[in-house]
Scaffold this motif. Structure first.
Motif, short mmCIF file in Angstrom:
data_model
loop_
_atom_site.label_atom_id
_atom_site.label_comp_id
_atom_site.label_asym_id
_atom_site.label_seq_id
_atom_site.Cartn_x
_atom_site.Cartn_y
_atom_site.Cartn_z
N SER A 187 12.21 10.76 -0.48
CA SER A 187 12.16 11.11 -1.90
C SER A 187 13.52 11.57 -2.40
O SER A 187 14.35 12.09 -1.63
N ASP A 188 13.71 11.39 -3.72
CA ASP A 188 14.83 12.03 -4.40
C ASP A 188 14.25 13.07 -5.35
O ASP A 188 13.06 13.42 -5.26
N ALA A 189 15.04 13.56 -6.28
CA ALA A 189 14.57 14.62 -7.17
C ALA A 189 13.44 14.17 -8.08
O ALA A 189 12.69 15.01 -8.60
N ASP A 190 13.30 12.86 -8.27
CA ASP A 190 12.28 12.34 -9.17
C ASP A 190 11.01 11.89 -8.44
O ASP A 190 10.09 11.37 -9.07
N GLY A 191 10.95 12.05 -7.12
CA GLY A 191 9.76 11.67 -6.38
C GLY A 191 10.04 10.64 -5.31
O GLY A 191 11.20 10.33 -4.98
N ALA A 192 8.98 10.09 -4.76
CA ALA A 192 9.08 9.17 -3.62
C ALA A 192 9.80 7.88 -4.00
O ALA A 192 9.56 7.31 -5.07
N THR A 193 10.66 7.42 -3.11
CA THR A 193 11.32 6.13 -3.27
C THR A 193 10.83 5.12 -2.23
O THR A 193 10.80 3.92 -2.49
N VAL A 194 10.47 5.62 -1.05
CA VAL A 194 9.96 4.76 0.02
C VAL A 194 8.82 5.49 0.71
O VAL A 194 8.91 6.69 0.95
N GLU A 195 7.76 4.76 1.02
CA GLU A 195 6.66 5.30 1.83
C GLU A 195 6.56 4.49 3.11
O GLU A 195 6.92 3.31 3.14
N ALA A 196 6.08 5.12 4.17
CA ALA A 196 6.01 4.43 5.46
C ALA A 196 4.79 4.87 6.24
O ALA A 196 4.33 6.01 6.12
N GLU A 197 4.28 3.94 7.04
CA GLU A 197 3.21 4.22 7.99
C GLU A 197 3.64 3.63 9.33
O GLU A 197 4.21 2.53 9.37
N GLY A 198 3.37 4.34 10.41
CA GLY A 198 3.79 3.86 11.72
C GLY A 198 2.76 4.15 12.78
O GLY A 198 1.95 5.07 12.66
N VAL A 199 2.79 3.32 13.82
CA VAL A 199 1.96 3.52 15.00
C VAL A 199 2.89 3.81 16.16
O VAL A 199 3.80 3.03 16.45
N PHE A 200 2.66 4.93 16.83
CA PHE A 200 3.50 5.36 17.94
C PHE A 200 2.66 5.40 19.21
O PHE A 200 1.56 5.95 19.21
N ILE A 201 3.19 4.82 20.27
CA ILE A 201 2.40 4.55 21.46
C ILE A 201 2.97 5.27 22.68
O ILE A 201 4.19 5.26 22.91
#
Length: 210
Positions: A187-201
């Protein structure tokens, strides 16, 4: 499950000594990278600077450490000096300082400058992915104290991420056997710019050892 598979242990005193010695060196190299990207000095100055940099490089190359990973004796976390996201000795790293909350969430506030630029004035999308992959992994692995590695990661670029102050955060969504699902955002000051989901094994060798 602690990541203690034959790693050397560094004392708190030695860690602090190295932090105070090599942290400022890495900061100086970061400043050098930024200066080199934007400099517009005359040709003679550029050539003199190059000669000086090469001389310093030769000085630092006289003795090089091994690449062995160490564990901090108090925190149990690996001492990842060379990590491109959090590495204290890596001038490529911003570096990010990761904060861990009691509920398992983690976050970091940091700044990305010209060295991370893609389109003019904006952070390269691959750098956004690097940052989020790391902080999701921090959440999934309990602050890097458990051996869990990225299986898949999905990015949603909501808008451009501007150079400058940013915040990354992540949390565990759920765990199913050897897989941990995490999600987070940049995020920057105006909110989210990138969202992510991940699977860790958890890798097979760690499952066998457990």
């Amino acid at each position: 499950m602690s990541m203690d598979f034959g790693y050397d242990v560094v004392t708190a005193e030695e860690y602090e000594r190295q932090r105070l010695l090599y942290g400022p060196l890495a900061d100086s190299v970061r400043k050098l990278i930024a200066a080199g990207l934007r400099t517009d000095v005359d040709e003679d100055t550029v050539r003199n600077a190059q000669a000086s940099i090469e001389a310093v490089t030769e000085m630092l190359e006289r003795r090089q450490r091994s690449a062995n990973v160490m564990l901090h004796e108090v925190t149990g976390r690996p001492v990842v000096w060379s990590n491109p996201v959090i590495g204290l000795r890596n001038a490529i790293a911003p570096p990010m300082e990761i904060h861990h909350e009691d509920d398992g969430r983690c976050w970091s506030e940091f700044a990305l400058g010209a060295a991370y630029e893609g389109p003019p004035g904006w952070v390269h999308g691959g750098i956004c992915a690097l940052v989020l992959d790391h902080i999701l992994g921090e959440a999934a692995s309990g602050g890097l104290t458990q051996p869990k590695f990225t299986g898949t990661i999905t990015m949603r670029y909501l808008r451009g991420t501007p150079l400058g102050p940013l915040r990354a955060e992540a949390l565990i969504d759920r765990t199913e056997g050897a897989k941990t699902y995490a999600r987070g955002s940049l995020s920057d000051a105006d909110g989210a710019t990138v969202e992510a989901e991940g699977v860790f094994i958890v890798p097979a060798w760690a499952r066998d050892a457990g």
